[in-house]
Design an enzyme around this catalytic site. Sequence first.
Site, PDB file in Angstrom:
ATOM      1  N   ASP A  82      53.845  -7.226  -0.764  1.00  0.00           N
ATOM      2  CA  ASP A  82      53.760  -5.771  -1.342  1.00  0.00           C
ATOM      3  C   ASP A  82      53.174  -5.367   0.298  1.00  0.00           C
ATOM      4  O   ASP A  82      52.179  -5.326   0.876  1.00  0.00           O
ATOM      5  CB  ASP A  82      52.936  -5.623  -2.465  1.00  0.00           C
ATOM      6  N   ASP A 104      57.420  -2.236   4.748  1.00  0.00           N
ATOM      7  CA  ASP A 104      57.058  -1.012   4.829  1.00  0.00           C
ATOM      8  C   ASP A 104      57.191  -0.168   5.976  1.00  0.00           C
ATOM      9  O   ASP A 104      55.932  -0.134   6.875  1.00  0.00           O
ATOM     10  CB  ASP A 104      55.623  -0.898   3.350  1.00  0.00           C
ATOM     11  N   HIS A 178      49.840   5.822  -4.779  1.00  0.00           N
ATOM     12  CA  HIS A 178      49.367   5.239  -5.046  1.00  0.00           C
ATOM     13  C   HIS A 178      48.335   5.747  -6.354  1.00  0.00           C
ATOM     14  O   HIS A 178      47.007   6.693  -6.187  1.00  0.00           O
ATOM     15  CB  HIS A 178      48.640   4.349  -3.825  1.00  0.00           C
ATOM     16  N   GLY A 179      47.171   4.020  -6.438  1.00  0.00           N
ATOM     17  CA  GLY A 179      45.772   4.745  -7.140  1.00  0.00           C
ATOM     18  C   GLY A 179      46.354   5.607  -8.625  1.00  0.00           C
ATOM     19  O   GLY A 179      47.342   5.739  -9.074  1.00  0.00           O
ATOM     20  N   SER A 209      50.094   4.019 -11.445  1.00  0.00           N
ATOM     21  CA  SER A 209      48.635   4.283 -12.570  1.00  0.00           C
ATOM     22  C   SER A 209      48.527   5.340 -13.060  1.00  0.00           C
ATOM     23  O   SER A 209      48.615   5.952 -11.933  1.00  0.00           O
ATOM     24  CB  SER A 209      47.606   3.083 -11.710  1.00  0.00           C
ATOM     25  N   ASN A 228      55.426  -1.634 -10.141  1.00  0.00           N
ATOM     26  CA  ASN A 228      54.151  -1.698  -9.326  1.00  0.00           C
ATOM     27  C   ASN A 228      52.970  -1.782 -10.243  1.00  0.00           C
ATOM     28  O   ASN A 228      52.692   0.163 -10.434  1.00  0.00           O
ATOM     29  CB  ASN A 228      53.804  -1.592  -8.075  1.00  0.00           C
TER      30      ASN A 228
END
EC number: 4.1.2.40
Length: 284
Positions: A82, A104, A178-179, A209, A228
């Site tokens: 990832d 990425d 993210h997070g 998330s 993810n």
Amino acid sequence: MPLVSGRDLLEHAKQNHYAVGAFNFTNMENLQAIIAAAEELNAPVIIQITEKSIAYAGLGYLHALGKFAAETARVPVVLHLDHGKEWSTVIHCIRNGWTSVMIDASKKPFEQNVALTQKVVEVARPVKVAVESELGFIGGKEGDITPEGDIYTDVEQAVEFARRTGTDALAIAVGTAHGIYKGEVRIDFNRIKEIKERTAMPLVLHGSSGVPDEMIRQAVEAGINKVNFDTEIKLAHLAALKNFLQEHPGEYDLRKMNEPGRQAMKEKVKEKIRLLSSEGQNWQ
């Protein structure tokens, strides 16, 4: 069973209108929780590492864990890199048994992103390793530098990128981070649908998330085939560990301390698998 091709798994997800859960692992308990959850729900699964995980545990250890987990699992398992930003890391994973890698280059200018992705596809395609790439900007821990201009994935650029690179899956920026998400979540479902219709390829959602379950379901319905998960799994483990230590302040046996965390992670992974409609999608 042996590790399966990321291309085969994502194609199955695309054809059958579900998404595969991709879960980060950094140690044995983490990985065991993911595999146990997938087996209990008879679901295919993607186990993935990051460059930070490699720095923490070492590529050899992580490969050995992932390979053994796949070979002894009763469901299809893909081993994925990832957010591979370094060319050397991506190539090392391709050469050492990974069945899917992400290059990425999303922070680079469009033409540089295209060129680097083309190079990775050229190496990965002959050995049947799937390539995931990213277009647009997904903020949070994996991206702390905000580029200039529109951070959402441009539809026309996505079409051109897919055509020129031959990438197998595309992570798109549609409003997640993210997070743990801070503030109101706003996902552009129409953008997902349009990119899906125009590219006809598996699409990936990063930064899930904290996103409400109904929004994840809508994203899958709109065309997302890989989602993810990392932070929520870690938080489930942390909560279980804190609770155990409060109830057993004198305990020092790591096995006893880790067991509640492993169970908590397994239940959280099962929750996400059900959310993605991948339960029972074991085709092997």
